[in-house]
Design a protein around this motif. Structure first.
Motif, PDB file in Angstrom:
ATOM      1  N   LEU A  46      -8.419  -3.636 -13.084  1.00 17.98           N
ATOM      2  CA  LEU A  46      -8.702  -4.136 -11.741  1.00 17.98           C
ATOM      3  C   LEU A  46      -9.658  -5.319 -11.741  1.00 17.98           C
ATOM      4  O   LEU A  46      -9.775  -6.035 -10.754  1.00 17.98           O
ATOM      5  CB  LEU A  46      -9.281  -3.007 -10.878  1.00 17.98           C
ATOM      6  N   ILE A  47     -10.333  -5.519 -12.864  1.00 18.40           N
ATOM      7  CA  ILE A  47     -11.310  -6.607 -12.946  1.00 18.40           C
ATOM      8  C   ILE A  47     -10.688  -7.879 -13.531  1.00 18.40           C
ATOM      9  O   ILE A  47     -11.303  -8.935 -13.492  1.00 18.40           O
ATOM     10  CB  ILE A  47     -12.526  -6.158 -13.802  1.00 18.40           C
ATOM     11  N   VAL A  48      -9.466  -7.772 -14.062  1.00 16.18           N
ATOM     12  CA  VAL A  48      -8.888  -8.938 -14.743  1.00 16.18           C
ATOM     13  C   VAL A  48      -8.579 -10.082 -13.784  1.00 16.18           C
ATOM     14  O   VAL A  48      -8.561 -11.240 -14.200  1.00 16.18           O
ATOM     15  CB  VAL A  48      -7.632  -8.569 -15.571  1.00 16.18           C
ATOM     16  N   ALA A  49      -8.335  -9.783 -12.502  1.00 16.58           N
ATOM     17  CA  ALA A  49      -8.120 -10.872 -11.537  1.00 16.58           C
ATOM     18  C   ALA A  49      -9.408 -11.677 -11.385  1.00 16.58           C
ATOM     19  O   ALA A  49      -9.387 -12.916 -11.358  1.00 16.58           O
ATOM     20  CB  ALA A  49      -7.677 -10.312 -10.191  1.00 16.58           C
ATOM     21  N   TRP A  50     -10.535 -10.977 -11.291  1.00 19.96           N
ATOM     22  CA  TRP A  50     -11.835 -11.651 -11.206  1.00 19.96           C
ATOM     23  C   TRP A  50     -12.100 -12.436 -12.487  1.00 19.96           C
ATOM     24  O   TRP A  50     -12.558 -13.582 -12.445  1.00 19.96           O
ATOM     25  CB  TRP A  50     -12.942 -10.610 -10.987  1.00 19.96           C
ATOM     26  N   PHE A 279       0.606  -5.492 -17.985  1.00 19.47           N
ATOM     27  CA  PHE A 279      -0.089  -5.147 -16.738  1.00 19.47           C
ATOM     28  C   PHE A 279      -1.304  -6.043 -16.523  1.00 19.47           C
ATOM     29  O   PHE A 279      -1.548  -6.513 -15.412  1.00 19.47           O
ATOM     30  CB  PHE A 279      -0.517  -3.679 -16.748  1.00 19.47           C
ATOM     31  N   PHE A 280      -2.075  -6.285 -17.584  1.00 21.50           N
ATOM     32  CA  PHE A 280      -3.269  -7.116 -17.446  1.00 21.50           C
ATOM     33  C   PHE A 280      -2.922  -8.528 -16.986  1.00 21.50           C
ATOM     34  O   PHE A 280      -3.547  -9.070 -16.077  1.00 21.50           O
ATOM     35  CB  PHE A 280      -4.029  -7.181 -18.777  1.00 21.50           C
ATOM     36  N   ILE A 281      -1.939  -9.122 -17.649  1.00 23.38           N
ATOM     37  CA  ILE A 281      -1.585 -10.501 -17.315  1.00 23.38           C
ATOM     38  C   ILE A 281      -0.989 -10.591 -15.907  1.00 23.38           C
ATOM     39  O   ILE A 281      -1.337 -11.484 -15.119  1.00 23.38           O
ATOM     40  CB  ILE A 281      -0.607 -11.080 -18.370  1.00 23.38           C
TER      41      ILE A 281
END
Length: 469
Positions: A46-50, A279-281
């Motif tokens: 959930l933090i990867v967008a930030w 998922f992360f990307i």
């Protein structure tokens, strides 16, 4: 260890024991994958967008991909260290520390133990913080739905941290790692659920606005130094998101053979790292495309999305359920180490050694141990108290990622692999492995600096036990 037992699991598949005299392991590529996915697709997704927003459209996806490649490669190196020598008949190393002891010995063992178990404590703190934030998000979501998006709806995280701790006190009484496979499977399903919802909401927002936000260099504004610190912190957060090496050997020790545990573990790592990277990307890129410079610290709890509120509530409760399981997956190695050490030092202690069978209708009796009950309860209470003192999830995950990534994910696996395979010093392969380790060390130092800067900044505006979200 029952060394006198002579049982050959390869000759007798119906045997109740493995080649080391322990109860036969039942894990396979799917249970191992579930453990890894539970550990990797955690609230870090959930933090990867930030993180992508801090790094920009070029560096963000590239760093995510590079971390996935490095993690997968070094995980394979570490998998080969589960057995000393031959991958089928060699002596097993039951824990990460055992592998370091067998291959490196000396001060390396103590350093590894301190880093591994300190990191586990940190992860437990990070998960307690993240779960409370998700529970608060459900409460705030309902408040916004009832009173409007401009309502204050401030809620303290403290009661929710306590509730999470109570659940963990109960679950922490599960004696061994190999008895929590069901919990890992549930947690893995939950991680897929909230990751998919977060991704779907990002895609929907991009489709609704019809434009892709963000820039090639990431968040603009602020001083150049602030940009550097935030970028370093983002790298630390990504490193944290990929970290599972500190429990890899313990997961591998649950796998049945043949085929060799290393072969199964490598396959599980490939499946898990591939799934998590996708998922992360996707979450990172679509989250950044939807919110640009305003990308929230958490895709589901930062309230970039308000509606549909019921879907956000489902996603956040999935986060909580997942973190309940992930907490246990990470903490079991520490629990086992403390209890094994206590048993070795005080083998005649009734408090430490005696187990009481508690009958459970329709199930096997539950084995209650007084020492396990007391020490694990104290551990959970300790992590909850630390979480109340420092409820800054972004900074915590950045620091954990920075301190855990290089030594546990890169340095020890590389060094042990060189010893295990007798790689000649100054050979081409040796130089490449050392360059990889050195580059990752530089990255870890930079990430640690950025995360500490963020922590200092947050401590100036927050009060322990009173932080509101």
């Amino acid at each position: 260890m029952t060394d006198h037992v002579s049982v050959n699991v390869y000759d007798d598949e119906s045997s109740s024991f493995d080649d080391d005299g322990r109860l036969k392991r039942r894990g396979n590529v799917w249970t191992a994958s579930a453990h890894i996915i539970t550990a990797v697709i955690d609230s870090g997704v959930l933090i990867v967008a930030w993180a992508t927003a801090q790094l920009g459209w070029i560096a963000g996806p590239v760093i995510l991909l590079l971390f996935s490649i490095v993690t997968y490669y070094t995980s394979n190196l570490l998998s080969d260290c589960y057995r000393k020598g031959d991958q089928v008949t060699g002596k097993r190393n039951y824990t990460y520390m055992d592998a370091v002891r067998a291959n490196l010995g000396g001060v390396h063992v103590k350093i590894c133990g301190i880093l591994q178990y300190a990191n586990i404590v940190g992860v437990a703190v990070g998960y307690t913080i993240a779960s409370s934030i998700s529970m608060v998000a459900v409460k705030r979501s309902n408040c916004f739905h009832e009173y409007g998006h401009q309502a204050a709806c401030n809620v303290s995280t403290t009661p929710y941290m306590i509730a999470f701790g109570v659940v963990q006190i109960v679950l922490s009484q599960i004696p061994d790692f190999d008895q929590i496979s069901w919990l890992s499977i549930v947690a893995a399903v939950m991680s897929m659920t909230y990751s998919t919802i977060g991704l779907g909401l990002g895609v929907a927002k991009v489709a609704e606005t019809g434009k892709v936000q963000g820039s090639l260099t990431g968040v603009s504004g602020g001083t150049g130094m602030q940009k550097i610190w935030k970028s370093c912190q983002a790298v630390g957060a990504i490193a944290f998101a990929y970290s599972y090496s500190l429990i890899l050997i313990e997961i591998q020790d649950t796998i049945k053979s043949p085929p060799s545990e290393a072969k199964t573990m490598k396959k599980a790592s490939l499946i898990s790292v591939t799934v998590t990277t996708v998922f992360f990307i996707l979450c990172g890129c679509f989250g950044y495309a939807a919110f640009g410079d305003q990308s929230p610290a958490s895709l589901l709890t930062g309230f970039g999305f308000y509606d549909p509120y019921w879907l956000l509530n489902i996603a956040n409760m999935a986060v909580v359920v997942h973190l309940v399981g992930a907490y246990q997956v990470y903490c079991q190695p520490l629990f086992a180490y403390v209890e094994k050490t206590a048993a070795e030092r005080y083998p005649d202690s009734i408090i430490i050694m005696k187990e009481i069978d508690i009958p459970i209708p329709g199930c096997k009796p539950f084995k209650l141990n007084f020492f396990r009950l007391v020490w694990r309860t104290i551990f959970v209470i300790f992590t909850v108290l630390i979480s109340m003192l420092m409820p800054f999830f972004n900074d915590i995950v950045g620091i954990l990622g920075a301190f855990g990534f290089w030594p546990l994910t890169v340095y020890f696996p590389v060094k042990m692999y060189i010893v295990e395979k007798n790689i000649t010093k100054w050979s081409g392969r040796w130089i490449c492995l050392q360059l990889l380790s050195g580059a990752c060390l530089v990255i870890s130092i930079a990430a640690a600096a950025g995360s500490f800067a963020g922590l200092v900044s947050d401590l100036q505006v927050s009060w322990p036990f009173k932080t509101l979200h």
